[in-house]
Design a protein around this motif. Structure first.
Motif, PDB file in Angstrom:
ATOM      1  N   CYS A 159       0.838  -1.195   0.000  1.00  0.00           N
ATOM      2  CA  CYS A 159       0.000   0.000   0.000  1.00  0.00           C
ATOM      3  C   CYS A 159       0.879   1.253   0.000  1.00  0.00           C
ATOM      4  O   CYS A 159       1.948   1.256   0.608  1.00  0.00           O
ATOM      5  CB  CYS A 159      -0.882   0.041   1.253  1.00  0.00           C
ATOM      6  SG  CYS A 159      -2.033   1.411   1.200  1.00  0.00           S
ATOM      7  N   ASN A 161      -0.635   4.482   0.497  1.00  0.00           N
ATOM      8  CA  ASN A 161      -1.457   5.610   0.963  1.00  0.00           C
ATOM      9  C   ASN A 161      -0.845   6.324   2.164  1.00  0.00           C
ATOM     10  O   ASN A 161      -1.194   7.470   2.453  1.00  0.00           O
ATOM     11  CB  ASN A 161      -2.863   5.126   1.315  1.00  0.00           C
ATOM     12  CG  ASN A 161      -3.676   4.870   0.059  1.00  0.00           C
ATOM     13  OD1 ASN A 161      -3.583   5.634  -0.894  1.00  0.00           O
ATOM     14  ND2 ASN A 161      -4.430   3.795   0.045  1.00  0.00           N
ATOM     15  N   TYR A 162       0.046   5.667   2.852  1.00  0.00           N
ATOM     16  CA  TYR A 162       0.787   6.281   3.976  1.00  0.00           C
ATOM     17  C   TYR A 162      -0.114   7.005   4.968  1.00  0.00           C
ATOM     18  O   TYR A 162       0.154   8.151   5.331  1.00  0.00           O
ATOM     19  CB  TYR A 162       1.892   7.198   3.444  1.00  0.00           C
ATOM     20  CG  TYR A 162       2.994   6.418   2.772  1.00  0.00           C
ATOM     21  CD1 TYR A 162       3.020   6.248   1.394  1.00  0.00           C
ATOM     22  CD2 TYR A 162       3.974   5.798   3.532  1.00  0.00           C
ATOM     23  CE1 TYR A 162       3.988   5.466   0.780  1.00  0.00           C
ATOM     24  CE2 TYR A 162       4.966   5.018   2.930  1.00  0.00           C
ATOM     25  CZ  TYR A 162       4.957   4.860   1.561  1.00  0.00           C
ATOM     26  OH  TYR A 162       5.922   4.066   0.975  1.00  0.00           O
ATOM     27  N   CYS A 163      -1.196   6.353   5.379  1.00  0.00           N
ATOM     28  CA  CYS A 163      -1.967   6.934   6.477  1.00  0.00           C
ATOM     29  C   CYS A 163      -0.993   7.038   7.648  1.00  0.00           C
ATOM     30  O   CYS A 163      -0.228   6.094   7.908  1.00  0.00           O
ATOM     31  CB  CYS A 163      -3.161   6.053   6.820  1.00  0.00           C
ATOM     32  SG  CYS A 163      -4.230   5.807   5.379  1.00  0.00           S
ATOM     33  N   TYR A 165      -0.885   6.731  10.807  1.00  0.00           N
ATOM     34  CA  TYR A 165      -0.850   5.789  11.943  1.00  0.00           C
ATOM     35  C   TYR A 165      -0.488   4.375  11.502  1.00  0.00           C
ATOM     36  O   TYR A 165      -0.328   3.500  12.352  1.00  0.00           O
ATOM     37  CB  TYR A 165      -2.252   5.732  12.587  1.00  0.00           C
ATOM     38  CG  TYR A 165      -3.333   5.454  11.579  1.00  0.00           C
ATOM     39  CD1 TYR A 165      -3.608   4.159  11.165  1.00  0.00           C
ATOM     40  CD2 TYR A 165      -4.028   6.498  10.977  1.00  0.00           C
ATOM     41  CE1 TYR A 165      -4.549   3.894  10.185  1.00  0.00           C
ATOM     42  CE2 TYR A 165      -4.986   6.253  10.005  1.00  0.00           C
ATOM     43  CZ  TYR A 165      -5.236   4.950   9.619  1.00  0.00           C
ATOM     44  OH  TYR A 165      -6.164   4.685   8.647  1.00  0.00           O
ATOM     45  N   CYS A 166      -0.321   4.145  10.206  1.00  0.00           N
ATOM     46  CA  CYS A 166      -0.316   2.771   9.705  1.00  0.00           C
ATOM     47  C   CYS A 166       1.074   2.239   9.349  1.00  0.00           C
ATOM     48  O   CYS A 166       1.861   2.914   8.698  1.00  0.00           O
ATOM     49  CB  CYS A 166      -1.203   2.685   8.457  1.00  0.00           C
ATOM     50  SG  CYS A 166      -1.343   1.005   7.824  1.00  0.00           S
ATOM     51  N   VAL A 168       1.578  -0.551   7.512  1.00  0.00           N
ATOM     52  CA  VAL A 168       1.538  -1.412   6.319  1.00  0.00           C
ATOM     53  C   VAL A 168       2.498  -0.970   5.210  1.00  0.00           C
ATOM     54  O   VAL A 168       3.248  -1.794   4.676  1.00  0.00           O
ATOM     55  CB  VAL A 168       0.101  -1.578   5.796  1.00  0.00           C
ATOM     56  CG1 VAL A 168       0.085  -2.292   4.460  1.00  0.00           C
ATOM     57  CG2 VAL A 168      -0.745  -2.334   6.818  1.00  0.00           C
ATOM     58  N   PRO A 169       2.545   0.313   4.831  1.00  0.00           N
ATOM     59  CA  PRO A 169       3.489   0.691   3.765  1.00  0.00           C
ATOM     60  C   PRO A 169       4.938   0.314   4.090  1.00  0.00           C
ATOM     61  O   PRO A 169       5.691  -0.084   3.202  1.00  0.00           O
ATOM     62  CB  PRO A 169       3.299   2.209   3.665  1.00  0.00           C
ATOM     63  CG  PRO A 169       1.891   2.423   4.094  1.00  0.00           C
ATOM     64  CD  PRO A 169       1.680   1.455   5.202  1.00  0.00           C
ATOM     65  N   GLN A 203      -4.917  -4.402   0.566  1.00  0.00           N
ATOM     66  CA  GLN A 203      -4.980  -3.328   1.547  1.00  0.00           C
ATOM     67  C   GLN A 203      -5.929  -2.246   1.061  1.00  0.00           C
ATOM     68  O   GLN A 203      -6.616  -1.620   1.833  1.00  0.00           O
ATOM     69  CB  GLN A 203      -3.607  -2.712   1.813  1.00  0.00           C
ATOM     70  CG  GLN A 203      -2.493  -3.679   2.029  1.00  0.00           C
ATOM     71  CD  GLN A 203      -2.598  -4.556   3.285  1.00  0.00           C
ATOM     72  OE1 GLN A 203      -2.057  -5.614   3.308  1.00  0.00           O
ATOM     73  NE2 GLN A 203      -3.302  -4.132   4.274  1.00  0.00           N
ATOM     74  N   HIS A 241     -10.773   1.994   0.044  1.00  0.00           N
ATOM     75  CA  HIS A 241     -10.382   3.292   0.589  1.00  0.00           C
ATOM     76  C   HIS A 241     -11.387   4.308   0.060  1.00  0.00           C
ATOM     77  O   HIS A 241     -11.626   4.364  -1.156  1.00  0.00           O
ATOM     78  CB  HIS A 241      -8.974   3.681   0.136  1.00  0.00           C
ATOM     79  CG  HIS A 241      -8.416   4.834   0.913  1.00  0.00           C
ATOM     80  ND1 HIS A 241      -8.946   6.102   0.838  1.00  0.00           N
ATOM     81  CD2 HIS A 241      -7.394   4.900   1.787  1.00  0.00           C
ATOM     82  CE1 HIS A 241      -8.271   6.900   1.642  1.00  0.00           C
ATOM     83  NE2 HIS A 241      -7.313   6.189   2.239  1.00  0.00           N
ATOM     84  N   ARG A 280      -5.577  10.872   5.617  1.00  0.00           N
ATOM     85  CA  ARG A 280      -6.535   9.961   4.957  1.00  0.00           C
ATOM     86  C   ARG A 280      -6.950  10.462   3.572  1.00  0.00           C
ATOM     87  O   ARG A 280      -7.630   9.749   2.835  1.00  0.00           O
ATOM     88  CB  ARG A 280      -7.772   9.773   5.839  1.00  0.00           C
ATOM     89  CG  ARG A 280      -7.535   8.935   7.058  1.00  0.00           C
ATOM     90  CD  ARG A 280      -7.291   7.454   6.722  1.00  0.00           C
ATOM     91  NE  ARG A 280      -8.512   6.753   6.324  1.00  0.00           N
ATOM     92  CZ  ARG A 280      -8.502   5.521   5.796  1.00  0.00           C
ATOM     93  NH1 ARG A 280      -7.379   4.902   5.575  1.00  0.00           N
ATOM     94  NH2 ARG A 280      -9.638   4.947   5.435  1.00  0.00           N
TER      95      ARG A 280
HETATM   96  S1  SF4 Z   1      -4.626   2.278   6.677  1.00  0.00           S
HETATM   97 FE1  SF4 Z   1      -5.011   1.073   4.835  1.00  0.00          FE
HETATM   98  S2  SF4 Z   1      -4.902   2.564   3.195  1.00  0.00           S
HETATM   99 FE2  SF4 Z   1      -3.909   3.507   4.950  1.00  0.00          FE
HETATM  100  S3  SF4 Z   1      -1.712   3.015   4.711  1.00  0.00           S
HETATM  101 FE3  SF4 Z   1      -2.656   1.434   6.008  1.00  0.00          FE
HETATM  102  S4  SF4 Z   1      -3.201  -0.212   4.610  1.00  0.00           S
HETATM  103 FE4  SF4 Z   1      -2.873   1.637   3.379  1.00  0.00          FE
END
Ligand code: SF4
Length: 442
Positions: A159, A161-163, A165-166, A168-169, A203, A241, A280
């Motif tokens: 992913c 999107n670099y939210c 708090y996240c 995942v990236p 994601q 998203h 977001r």
């Molecule tokens: S919250 Fe979802 S959309 Fe945002 S960075 Fe994490 S995985 Fe990606």
């Protein structure tokens, strides 16, 4: 180290991790290993980890200490860590705490047979390099812990999107989509094996994009192709998203009976101040406009969401904005958590985790209580209606009852009939709780 060795896989976190563990099981059973569900029979234990919240990591640590204790009886036991904790915790867990022999990140599972051979020669093994194109498209997952009715199909990884708090990236890397033809083939294969529901995983599935020989296959295109495999195969997907959910996608869902009428649309907060700090990329108003589009294009569509309570700098007004948005949408269901600061995220580097735990807990409590009311109100509207239910199995309530879900992803419990798991029945709803519909087959 090959053959006749038993592997045991313990999976934490999201549906993506469940799907990844099925890919790991496939790679290793194709290399002569045997899958066991009994940890005491294991020669090799893998823990597929989640890093989304601190308590997820604490649970994994506790399990690794337990697995280490099993070495007393089985000195040759190999312990490996997979998934989103791999890269960041490898040093601590492997060198400092001596808990691990092998660490492999989400894009390194193809290398597991070689990594296990390396461990077999007495050396530790680490591979946490992220890939820009790995999708395991050619790997047919081994369905673990399956009810034989529903299965996951991963359609993309990573992913961008670099939210704020996240993790995942940073733990799963760049976004990449899987070859559409392999997804359609896997769907057909599952249907022939008796499965009647698949969930397409990513994601952010809405940004799925595969360049075919002569054109770009978008997510709505992919849904059309998968839905065409067989009308008896139900299709769900996660996660969307809000900034990428198009009218084209909504119209595709509305047009196809077997594309389920349930959309999971994480909002995280109802406050523009928070949405901005969370990066977001949409506002409260944008989100509400998408909800209205769903309601207009797919009447009766169920909507669920994710919500974070107590994010950095969250004021009482921000919190109230979240509650008022929940009421305005009238969510059918929600996953609700308090903010847990994660290392290697924008928020951890640039914002202060400044909401006291007891305030986070209080706000989360309010959100959960409100959602309970909303779910009950949503279910109460179902009484008297009749739904097509896909039977999934025996109800936990009683052996004389089955359970299954309608297209809106609501669970219904009803008295058994001759139609078993994998078959469709029509059920009239006669009663409800906030989590379940109660009904009778008609
Ligand atoms: S919250 Fe979802 S959309 Fe945002 S960075 Fe994490 S995985 Fe990606």
């Amino acid at each position: 180290m090959k053959n006749n060795k038993n592997i045991y896989i313990e999976t934490y976190g999201c549906q993506m991790n469940i799907s990844d563990s099925e890919i790991v099981a496939s790679i290793l059973t194709n290399n002569g290993y045997h899958y066991t569900e009994d940890v005491l029979l294991a020669d090799i234990i893998f823990v597929n980890t989640c890093s989304i919240r601190e308590n997820a990591e604490d649970r994994v640590r506790k399990r690794l200490h337990y697995f280490k204790s099993l070495r007393k009886k089985n000195p040759g036991l190999v312990i490996g860590l997979l998934g989103c904790m791999a890269d960041r915790t490898k040093t601590a867990l492997m060198e400092e705490e001596q808990l691990l022999d092998l660490v492999a990140g989400p894009d390194s599972y193809r290398h597991l047979p070689q990594l296990l051979e390396q461990v077999g020669t007495g050396r530790r093994a680490i591979d946490t390099i992220l890939s820009v194109d790995e999708t395991y498209a050619d790997i047919t997952p081994v369905r673990l812990d399956s009810n034989g009715v529903s299965a996951f199909i991963s359609i993309m990884r990573g992913c961008e999107n670099y939210c704020s708090y996240c993790v995942v990236p940073s733990t799963r890397g760049q976004e990449r989509s899987r070859d559409a033809t392999t997804i359609v083939r896997e769907t057909r294969d599952l249907f022939e094996k008796g499965y009647r529901e698949i969930t397409l995983l990513g994601q952010n599935v809405n940004s799925y994009s595969w360049k075919d020989a002569d054109r770009i296959i978008s997510f709505p295109d992919l849904l059309e192709q998968v839905a065409a495999v067989n009308p008896l195969m139900r299709i769900r997907f996660a996660t969307s998203h809000p900034k990428d959910i198009s009218n084209d996608l909504l119209q595709t869902i509305a047009r196809n009976h077997n594309l389920c009428k349930a959309i999971h649309l994480p909002v995280q907060s109802g406050s523009n101040h928070m949405l901005d700090l969370m990066n977001r990329k949409y506002t409260r108003e944008d989100y509400m406009e998408r909800i209205e589009a769903i309601r207009n294009i797919i009447p009766g569509c169920a909507i669920s969401t994710d919500i974070i309570a107590g994010f950095c700098d969250e004021t009482v007004e921000d919190h109230r904005d979240t509650l008022s948005l929940m009421e305005w949408v009238g969510y059918d269901a929600a996953y609700m958590f308090k903010y847990s600061e994660r290392p290697q995220t924008l928020a951890a580097d640039t914002l202060a985790d400044n909401i006291p735990e007891e305030v986070k807990d209080g706000r989360l409590r309010e959100i959960i209580d409100l959602q309970q009311e909303l779910s009950l109100a949503s279910n109460k509207k179902e009484i008297g209606k009749t739904y097509e239910i896909l039977v999934e199995g025996k109800s936990k309530r009683s052996d004389s009852q089955y359970f299954g879900r309608n297209s809106q992803n609501k669970v219904a419990v009803f008295t058994k009939t001759l139609s078993g798991p994998g078959e469709y029945v029509m059920v009239r709803i006669t009663g409800v709780t906030s989590a379940t519909l109660l009904g009778e087959v008609v």
